[in-house]
Design a protein around this motif. Structure first.
Motif, short mmCIF file in Angstrom:
data_model
loop_
_atom_site.label_atom_id
_atom_site.label_comp_id
_atom_site.label_asym_id
_atom_site.label_seq_id
_atom_site.Cartn_x
_atom_site.Cartn_y
_atom_site.Cartn_z
N GLU A 128 0.82 -1.21 0.00
CA GLU A 128 0.00 0.00 0.00
C GLU A 128 0.85 1.26 0.00
OE1 GLU A 128 -3.90 0.14 2.15
OE2 GLU A 128 -2.78 1.55 3.42
N ARG A 129 1.92 1.28 0.79
CA ARG A 129 2.79 2.46 0.82
C ARG A 129 3.42 2.72 -0.53
NH1 ARG A 129 4.04 0.49 5.92
NH2 ARG A 129 5.92 -0.53 5.18
N VAL A 130 3.85 1.66 -1.20
CA VAL A 130 4.47 1.80 -2.52
C VAL A 130 3.44 2.29 -3.53
CG1 VAL A 130 5.53 0.55 -4.43
CG2 VAL A 130 6.29 0.11 -2.08
N VAL A 131 2.26 1.68 -3.51
CA VAL A 131 1.21 2.02 -4.47
C VAL A 131 0.78 3.47 -4.33
CG1 VAL A 131 -1.24 1.59 -4.98
CG2 VAL A 131 0.35 -0.33 -4.83
N ARG A 132 0.76 3.97 -3.12
CA ARG A 132 0.29 5.35 -2.89
C ARG A 132 1.22 6.42 -3.47
NH1 ARG A 132 -2.50 5.59 3.13
NH2 ARG A 132 -4.42 4.49 2.54
N ASP A 133 2.39 6.02 -3.91
CA ASP A 133 3.28 6.97 -4.57
C ASP A 133 2.99 7.06 -6.07
OD1 ASP A 133 4.66 7.80 -2.34
OD2 ASP A 133 6.13 6.18 -2.45
N VAL A 134 2.09 6.22 -6.57
CA VAL A 134 1.71 6.25 -7.98
C VAL A 134 0.69 7.38 -8.18
CG1 VAL A 134 0.56 4.99 -9.84
CG2 VAL A 134 2.15 3.80 -8.31
N PRO A 135 0.87 8.23 -9.18
CA PRO A 135 -0.11 9.31 -9.43
C PRO A 135 -1.53 8.79 -9.53
CG PRO A 135 1.85 9.63 -10.77
CD PRO A 135 2.01 8.28 -10.12
N GLY A 136 -2.44 9.42 -8.80
CA GLY A 136 -3.84 9.02 -8.80
C GLY A 136 -4.19 8.00 -7.73
N LEU A 137 -3.18 7.41 -7.07
CA LEU A 137 -3.43 6.36 -6.09
C LEU A 137 -3.00 6.75 -4.68
CD1 LEU A 137 -2.39 3.15 -8.10
CD2 LEU A 137 -4.67 4.14 -7.83
N SER A 138 -2.86 8.04 -4.43
CA SER A 138 -2.37 8.48 -3.11
C SER A 138 -3.34 8.12 -1.99
CB SER A 138 -2.12 9.99 -3.11
OG SER A 138 -3.31 10.70 -3.37
N GLY A 139 -4.61 7.93 -2.32
CA GLY A 139 -5.58 7.54 -1.30
C GLY A 139 -6.02 6.10 -1.42
N ALA A 140 -5.28 5.30 -2.19
CA ALA A 140 -5.67 3.91 -2.44
C ALA A 140 -5.49 3.04 -1.20
CB ALA A 140 -4.86 3.34 -3.60
N VAL A 141 -6.25 1.95 -1.17
CA VAL A 141 -6.15 0.96 -0.10
C VAL A 141 -5.85 -0.39 -0.76
CG1 VAL A 141 -7.34 -0.12 1.84
CG2 VAL A 141 -7.85 2.25 1.22
N VAL A 142 -4.98 -1.17 -0.16
CA VAL A 142 -4.64 -2.49 -0.70
C VAL A 142 -5.16 -3.56 0.24
CG1 VAL A 142 -2.77 -4.07 -1.33
CG2 VAL A 142 -2.61 -1.64 -1.93
N VAL A 143 -5.96 -4.48 -0.29
CA VAL A 143 -6.50 -5.59 0.49
C VAL A 143 -6.23 -6.90 -0.24
CG1 VAL A 143 -8.28 -4.18 1.58
CG2 VAL A 143 -8.78 -5.34 -0.56
N ALA A 144 -6.47 -7.99 0.45
CA ALA A 144 -6.22 -9.31 -0.13
C ALA A 144 -7.46 -9.84 -0.84
CB ALA A 144 -5.80 -10.29 0.96
N ALA A 145 -7.21 -10.63 -1.89
CA ALA A 145 -8.30 -11.32 -2.59
C ALA A 145 -7.87 -12.77 -2.84
CB ALA A 145 -8.60 -10.63 -3.92
N PRO A 146 -8.80 -13.70 -2.74
CA PRO A 146 -8.44 -15.10 -3.02
C PRO A 146 -8.09 -15.30 -4.49
CG PRO A 146 -10.82 -14.85 -2.75
CD PRO A 146 -10.21 -13.54 -2.38
N ASP A 147 -7.16 -16.20 -4.75
CA ASP A 147 -6.73 -16.47 -6.12
C ASP A 147 -6.45 -17.96 -6.26
OD1 ASP A 147 -5.50 -15.02 -8.73
OD2 ASP A 147 -4.20 -16.70 -8.15
N GLU A 148 -7.02 -18.58 -7.29
CA GLU A 148 -6.88 -20.03 -7.45
C GLU A 148 -5.43 -20.45 -7.63
OE1 GLU A 148 -9.35 -21.56 -10.50
OE2 GLU A 148 -11.24 -20.97 -9.53
N ARG A 149 -4.66 -19.64 -8.34
CA ARG A 149 -3.28 -20.02 -8.64
C ARG A 149 -2.31 -19.68 -7.52
NH1 ARG A 149 0.30 -18.16 -13.95
NH2 ARG A 149 2.14 -19.42 -13.47
N TRP A 150 -2.44 -18.46 -6.97
CA TRP A 150 -1.44 -17.96 -6.02
C TRP A 150 -1.88 -18.06 -4.57
CZ3 TRP A 150 2.78 -17.80 -8.60
CH2 TRP A 150 2.79 -17.39 -9.95
N GLY A 151 -3.14 -18.42 -4.33
CA GLY A 151 -3.65 -18.45 -2.96
C GLY A 151 -4.32 -17.14 -2.61
N GLU A 152 -3.53 -16.07 -2.48
CA GLU A 152 -4.05 -14.72 -2.27
C GLU A 152 -3.19 -13.74 -3.04
OE1 GLU A 152 -6.11 -13.87 1.90
OE2 GLU A 152 -4.08 -14.66 2.18
N VAL A 153 -3.82 -12.64 -3.45
CA VAL A 153 -3.09 -11.61 -4.19
C VAL A 153 -3.51 -10.22 -3.68
CG1 VAL A 153 -2.77 -12.96 -6.30
CG2 VAL A 153 -4.87 -11.62 -6.00
N PRO A 154 -2.64 -9.22 -3.80
CA PRO A 154 -3.03 -7.86 -3.44
C PRO A 154 -3.95 -7.26 -4.50
CG PRO A 154 -0.62 -8.15 -3.41
CD PRO A 154 -1.20 -9.32 -4.14
#
Length: 381
Positions: A293-319
């Motif tokens: 989340e800290r890294v992503v928030r440095d991307v233009p337009g994503l300063s207020g973004a939130v990163v959460v987990a989602a289930p993924d069949e291949r990887w288990g969970e992904v951001p």
């Protein structure tokens, strides 16, 4: 000591109840939403703050008069005394402390009522300037990053908001991580930002710009930050098991609060790296969503973004990145940039799988993102 739940969260009602609670009056229960009934609490209790935090599980934190006043006095010793503006919910611990600081300092707080907006903020600030003995009384306020973002965006075009931001001796910002880019933009408008770290269990912020307030000790114990000092809560109301698990004593008898936050303490400076439990296993690799989340928030337009987990069949969970639709003009480009930034700073498993755009990012009453709701939305979509 008698505990009296407060019906509603009108700031002026909270201020009156706190004035009594810090004196000889009954303790006041805030944020309980009907869950607490009048009853007895341990002597010296001033406030019981009920908060769900980011976990969604309600906790009723017992704060003594001594803890609240110690925090207020330590804040004044660090940044100075003056008049405070309440721009946060009064039933949230940071809002409580704005009012307590005012009561301890013998000043009347300015209050921003209703929905937060840059225009309302500037209007209230314009009426705060006063003097004492011929000298201007310094003014202070406390915000969460989402509020600061609103003000900075408005200040780009509105001179009145710029003047309001620049007029404060200090603007405390806490509740969640403050993006570097947002702090730099605020500073460019003349705002003197102080990052705070703390929780209801520490009577609010107890670490300012990485340095603990006087009397507060922070230690890195096995990668988890622990806090000791006079601002610690007495524990959780009617939950001795949770109290014993979260508040522990060391061999010397010192009482410590286990924050659940990962971090380090080097040369007296505290650095928070994320939640101990906010880690997923993606493709067999541990990934801290807080770091992503800290890294992503440095991307233009994503300063207020939130990163959460989602289930993924291949990887288990992904951001997954969640952001307000109005902030992201090029979702595909933002995702490419976020993936590249995360891979470069953390590693390939940290790359967000997708971006979910919402009309409005759901938030708790404290102003923090409602991560439980966001995780549910991401799983559903």
């Amino acid at each position: 000591m008698r505990l009296e739940p407060l019906a509603g969260d009108d700031p002026r009602d909270v201020l009156r109840a706190l004035r009594a609670a810090l004196g000889a009056g009954p303790a006041v229960a805030l944020g309980a939403e009907g869950r607490l009934q009048p009853g007895e609490v341990r002597p010296g209790t001033a406030v019981v703050v009920t908060t769900s935090g980011s976990s969604g599980v309600p906790k009723s934190v017992q704060l003594s008069r001594a803890a609240l006043t110690s925090s207020a006095l330590a804040t004044a010793a660090r940044i100075g005394a003056g008049q405070w503006l309440l721009a946060l919910p009064a039933a949230y611990v940071a809002g409580v402390q704005v009012l307590v600081r005012s009561l301890v300092q013998g000043t009347e707080p300015a209050i921003l009522s209703g929905r937060f907006s840059a225009a309302a903020f500037a209007h209230v600030v314009s009426g705060m300037h006063s003097s004492r003995g011929g000298e201007r009384v310094p003014i202070y306020t406390s915000l969460v990053p989402a509020q600061l973002q609103t003000l900075v965006d408005a200040a780009d075009e509105d001179a009145g908001v710029r003047r309001a931001l620049a007029s404060f001796e200090a603007v405390l910002v806490g509740g969640q991580a403050l993006p570097v880019a947002l702090r730099e933009r605020a500073a460019a408008h003349g705002a003197r930002i102080v990052r705070t770290y703390g929780s209801s269990e520490t009577a609010g912020g107890c670490v300012y710009d990485g340095v603990p307030l006087d009397g507060t000790r922070v230690a890195d114990t096995g990668g988890e930050l622990r806090i000791a000092g006079p601002t610690l809560a007495d524990g959780y109301l009617d939950d001795p098991e949770l109290t014993d698990r979260v508040f522990v004593r060391d061999a010397e008898g010192t009482r410590w609060y286990r924050t659940g936050d990962a971090g380090t303490v080097e040369d007296g400076v505290v650095r928070v790296t994320g939640r101990v439990d906010n880690v997923i296993v993606s493709g067999g690799v541990n990934v801290s969503l807080d770091r992503v989340e800290r890294v992503v928030r440095d991307v233009p337009g994503l300063s207020g973004a939130v990163v959460v987990a989602a289930p993924d069949e291949r990887w288990g969970e992904v951001p997954v990145v969640v952001a307000a639709r109005a902030d992201v003009s090029d979702p595909d480009g933002a995702l490419v940039a976020a993936r590249a930034s995360a891979a470069g700073a953390i590693g390939a498993p940290a790359r967000p799988a997708r971006i979910l755009l919402l009309d409005e990012v759901p938030r708790l009453s404290s102003g923090k993102p409602d991560r439980v709701a966001l995780k549910r939305l991401v799983a559903e979509r």
